[in-house]
Design a protein around this motif. Structure first.
Motif, PDB file in Angstrom:
ATOM      1  N   GLU A   2     -58.388  68.082  -5.931  1.00  0.00           N
ATOM      2  CA  GLU A   2     -57.573  67.728  -4.772  1.00  0.00           C
ATOM      3  C   GLU A   2     -56.186  67.307  -5.240  1.00  0.00           C
ATOM      4  OE1 GLU A   2     -61.655  67.314  -3.702  1.00  0.00           O
ATOM      5  OE2 GLU A   2     -60.671  65.770  -4.875  1.00  0.00           O
ATOM      6  N   ARG A   4     -52.380  65.661  -3.302  1.00  0.00           N
ATOM      7  CA  ARG A   4     -51.697  65.191  -2.090  1.00  0.00           C
ATOM      8  C   ARG A   4     -50.217  65.501  -2.190  1.00  0.00           C
ATOM      9  NH1 ARG A   4     -54.226  59.604   0.013  1.00  0.00           N
ATOM     10  NH2 ARG A   4     -56.386  60.259  -0.033  1.00  0.00           N
ATOM     11  N   LYS A   6     -46.552  67.005   0.511  1.00  0.00           N
ATOM     12  CA  LYS A   6     -46.000  67.367   1.818  1.00  0.00           C
ATOM     13  C   LYS A   6     -45.905  68.879   1.932  1.00  0.00           C
ATOM     14  CE  LYS A   6     -43.164  63.369   2.837  1.00  0.00           C
ATOM     15  NZ  LYS A   6     -41.843  62.892   3.232  1.00  0.00           N
ATOM     16  N   TYR A  29     -45.137  68.342  -4.305  1.00  0.00           N
ATOM     17  CA  TYR A  29     -45.952  67.335  -4.973  1.00  0.00           C
ATOM     18  C   TYR A  29     -45.024  66.460  -5.800  1.00  0.00           C
ATOM     19  CZ  TYR A  29     -49.290  65.478  -8.398  1.00  0.00           C
ATOM     20  OH  TYR A  29     -50.028  64.668  -9.215  1.00  0.00           O
ATOM     21  N   GLU A  59     -47.838  65.228   5.615  1.00  0.00           N
ATOM     22  CA  GLU A  59     -48.552  64.789   4.417  1.00  0.00           C
ATOM     23  C   GLU A  59     -49.966  65.366   4.495  1.00  0.00           C
ATOM     24  OE1 GLU A  59     -47.853  62.708   1.779  1.00  0.00           O
ATOM     25  OE2 GLU A  59     -45.799  62.266   2.362  1.00  0.00           O
ATOM     26  N   VAL A  60     -50.391  66.011   3.415  1.00  0.00           N
ATOM     27  CA  VAL A  60     -51.707  66.636   3.393  1.00  0.00           C
ATOM     28  C   VAL A  60     -52.412  66.385   2.068  1.00  0.00           C
ATOM     29  CG1 VAL A  60     -51.142  68.495   5.026  1.00  0.00           C
ATOM     30  CG2 VAL A  60     -50.757  68.832   2.570  1.00  0.00           C
ATOM     31  N   GLU A  61     -53.719  66.541   2.102  1.00  0.00           N
ATOM     32  CA  GLU A  61     -54.521  66.589   0.886  1.00  0.00           C
ATOM     33  C   GLU A  61     -55.157  67.968   0.862  1.00  0.00           C
ATOM     34  OE1 GLU A  61     -57.222  63.481  -1.211  1.00  0.00           O
ATOM     35  OE2 GLU A  61     -58.458  64.533   0.263  1.00  0.00           O
ATOM     36  N   SER A  63     -57.757  70.546  -0.915  1.00  0.00           N
ATOM     37  CA  SER A  63     -58.903  70.742  -1.799  1.00  0.00           C
ATOM     38  C   SER A  63     -58.866  72.196  -2.231  1.00  0.00           C
ATOM     39  CB  SER A  63     -60.207  70.441  -1.075  1.00  0.00           C
ATOM     40  OG  SER A  63     -60.222  69.104  -0.628  1.00  0.00           O
ATOM     41  N   THR A  90     -56.538  68.637   4.595  1.00  0.00           N
ATOM     42  CA  THR A  90     -56.709  67.477   5.461  1.00  0.00           C
ATOM     43  C   THR A  90     -55.354  66.838   5.702  1.00  0.00           C
ATOM     44  OG1 THR A  90     -58.867  67.098   4.448  1.00  0.00           O
ATOM     45  CG2 THR A  90     -57.918  65.276   5.714  1.00  0.00           C
ATOM     46  N   LYS A  91     -55.008  66.648   6.985  1.00  0.00           N
ATOM     47  CA  LYS A  91     -53.767  65.949   7.322  1.00  0.00           C
ATOM     48  C   LYS A  91     -53.952  64.471   7.032  1.00  0.00           C
ATOM     49  CE  LYS A  91     -52.547  68.984  11.155  1.00  0.00           C
ATOM     50  NZ  LYS A  91     -52.151  69.013  12.574  1.00  0.00           N
ATOM     51  N   LEU A  92     -52.980  63.862   6.379  1.00  0.00           N
ATOM     52  CA  LEU A  92     -53.081  62.442   6.052  1.00  0.00           C
ATOM     53  C   LEU A  92     -52.396  61.576   7.088  1.00  0.00           C
ATOM     54  CD1 LEU A  92     -52.516  62.593   2.202  1.00  0.00           C
ATOM     55  CD2 LEU A  92     -54.664  62.445   3.459  1.00  0.00           C
TER      56      LEU A  92
END
Length: 124
Positions: A2, A4, A6, A29, A59-61, A63, A90-92
């Motif tokens: 993973e 994190r 933008k 990143y 902002e996202v994570e 995988s 996944t949106k943070l």
């Protein structure tokens, strides 16, 4: 794996062959804010839709799986390619905030212990 960051750019779905399609997304990143890295992730086949509900700047994570493969040209020279294949984003920004510990704003107002009386009676 993973990571994190933008969302910097989202590409259109590309129909590479009749049976294969892919889509790219670039994530900014910033492990070190002075040196932002722009990392390209790809999604293939039915996973191309995982980038649909994202917007630039979110902002996202991500995988992903790291893939590598060799390719040998007609002269016999072998080159190696790496791909970062995203399988979930996944949106943070919409994540529930973590419970915070009591901070300065939660503390009661200071009390003036000197008071207005001239009484200096200390019990010791």
């Amino acid at each position: 794996m993973e990571i994190r960051g933008k969302v910097h750019e989202i590409g259109a779905t590309q129909q590479v062959t009749e049976s294969f399609k892919k889509r790219d997304m670039i994530v900014a990143y910033a492990e070190n804010p002075q040196f932002v890295e722009y990392i390209r992730f790809e999604a293939t086949q039915d996973r191309t839709s995982i980038f649909d509900n994202l917007a630039i700047g979110e902002e996202v994570e991500v995988s992903f799986n790291l893939r590598g493969r060799p390719w040998t040209n007609k002269d016999g020279v072998t080159t190696y390619f790496n791909s970062l294949v995203a399988w979930r984003v996944t949106k943070l920004g919409n994540a529930a905030p973590a419970p915070s510990s009591p901070g300065y704003a939660d503390m009661p107002a200071p009390v003036d212990l000197a008071g207005s009386s001239d009484d200096d009676d200390l019990p010791f």
